[in-house]
Design a protein around this motif. Structure first.
Motif, PDB file in Angstrom:
ATOM      1  N   UNK A 172       0.823  -1.211   0.000  1.00 15.44           N
ATOM      2  CA  UNK A 172       0.000   0.000   0.000  1.00 15.44           C
ATOM      3  C   UNK A 172       0.860   1.266   0.000  1.00 15.44           C
ATOM      4  N   UNK A 173       2.078   1.174   0.538  1.00 10.84           N
ATOM      5  CA  UNK A 173       2.998   2.305   0.457  1.00 10.84           C
ATOM      6  C   UNK A 173       3.367   2.578  -1.006  1.00 10.84           C
ATOM      7  N   UNK A 174       3.606   1.509  -1.763  1.00 16.61           N
ATOM      8  CA  UNK A 174       3.894   1.659  -3.193  1.00 16.61           C
ATOM      9  C   UNK A 174       2.700   2.266  -3.923  1.00 16.61           C
ATOM     10  N   UNK A 175       1.493   1.817  -3.572  1.00 16.30           N
ATOM     11  CA  UNK A 175       0.284   2.371  -4.190  1.00 16.30           C
ATOM     12  C   UNK A 175       0.105   3.836  -3.824  1.00 16.30           C
ATOM     13  N   UNK A 176       0.488   4.208  -2.614  1.00 13.62           N
ATOM     14  CA  UNK A 176       0.391   5.600  -2.181  1.00 13.62           C
ATOM     15  C   UNK A 176       1.281   6.488  -3.045  1.00 13.62           C
ATOM     16  N   UNK A 177       2.554   6.069  -3.253  1.00  8.54           N
ATOM     17  CA  UNK A 177       3.455   6.861  -4.092  1.00  8.54           C
ATOM     18  C   UNK A 177       2.971   6.908  -5.533  1.00  8.54           C
TER      19      UNK A 177
END
Length: 368
Positions: A172-177
């Protein structure tokens, strides 16, 4: 009621001619106390209340409800006009998008996961809506398109977690960026929304009585909450969500569709994030790349303060709504105070979050 049903009504003779008093030992060894007259013990309701407060399932959400009432009452005694019905309704008006966001986050956290992308997806939804509306697209096409795109993003995150065994935090951190970066690809500055339909939805008020009104966003948020409650407590999918949070291995051994459910909760979170972004554009009538920075933390805080266990298995959607209202009433008190900085809201939220995490740890440790 239990004691009344179990109490003896007559003494029936046994075959040996001796009378048997049925239920004479109903209060022994079962935790059901009886009074001197043989009736229910006076400590029954107190013991039940203590059982609720010390339960890892109902305790935190009960404390959240009591906390909301206490803060609201304190505000009412301290500030003139705080007890008005419109002040209470404004908690829903101002936080409708956050309620929808917290609903999606509740599904994810109930399975023991986390979603850090929801704030960026809210911003991306606003940017897509503003840019497409500016080029002449119809709201009837733009809104469903946003919901489909954000659901697909949630699907990709869920597949990344399930297929490639990536930790939810990293996925989800990757999706946030990704979502935040796409906002800047669309535009690096704010885009105003001048579409008549969006403006009408932004300014419309639904009257509920003299001096009382809400916005269409509140109705949408409450419908989402009602559907989420039904899904979690009235469907097999909802029961599987709780089972995964209680123990994924146990769910697999019981033959539950664990993989499908884990992916779907991120689809639901993506859908709710897109819808929250649309509701936020009703509130701001613009799209901006820096919108909703830190909102994912507000959603997580609301869910945890609402009684959902971070490790999953325990929690309620209505508890998350209460968590949002607690955050909203704190912000309202700071606004009424006038002399306090808005950063005090973050300070109070951090303190409450720490208290509720400790409370959850204590209650789950006692249950074990």
């Amino acid at each position: 009621m239990t004691e009344i049903l179990e109490a003896p009504t007559t003494n029936r003779p046994s075959r040996s001619g001796r009378g048997i008093r049925r239920g004479s030992g109903a209060g022994r060894g079962t935790g059901r106390g009886t009074g001197p007259d043989g009736g229910p013990g006076r400590r029954g309701p107190l013991a039940a209340a203590l059982g609720v407060l010390t339960s890892p399932k109902y305790g935190p959400v009960t404390v959240t409800g009591l906390l909301f009432v206490a803060i609201f009452v304190i505000g009412g005694f301290r500030y003139r006009g705080f007890f008005s019905g419109q002040v209470f309704l404004n908690l829903f008006v101002d936080n409708a998008y956050l309620i929808v966001l917290a609903v999606g986050m509740t599904f994810v956290i109930l399975t023991g996961g986390i979603d850090l992308s929801v704030g960026a997806v809210v911003a991306l939804s606003g940017m897509i809506a503003a840019s497409l509306l500016q080029t002449g697209w119809s709201p009837g096409v733009v809104i469903p398109l946003i919901l489909v795109l954000t659901s697909i993003l949630g699907l990709l995150v869920g597949l990344m977690i399930h297929v490639f065994k990536v930790q939810p935090f990293i996925a989800t951190l990757a999706a946030m960026f990704l979502a935040r970066g796409l906002c800047y690809v669309i535009s690096q500055s704010s885009i105003s929304i001048t579409d008549p339909t969006f403006i009408q939805l932004a300014v419309s008020r639904i009257p509920l009585g003299p001096g009382l009104s809400i916005t269409p966003s509140v109705i949408i948020a409450l419908v989402v909450v009602a559907i989420a409650v039904w899904v979690l407590h009235g469907t097999r999918f909802g029961r599987t969500v709780y089972a995964i949070g209680g123990g994924e291995t146990s769910g697999l051994l019981m033959g539950l569709p664990v993989a499908r459910t884990k992916v779907l909760v991120y689809v639901i979170s993506g859908f709710c994030s897109g819808l929250a972004g649309v509701l936020f554009t009703f509130y701001t009538l613009s799209g901006y790349p820096l919108t909703a920075i830190g909102t994912e933390l507000d959603a997580i805080a609301a869910v945890v303060i609402g009684g959902t266990l971070l490790t999953g298995g325990y929690g309620f959607v209505l508890g998350s709504v209460l968590g949002v209202l607690v955050l909203g009433v704190i912000q309202t008190i700071i606004t009424f105070e006038g002399t306090l900085s808005s950063w005090w809201t973050k300070i109070f939220i951090g303190a409450l979050l720490l208290v509720f995490i400790i409370l959850q740890k204590v209650l789950t440790a006692r249950r074990r």
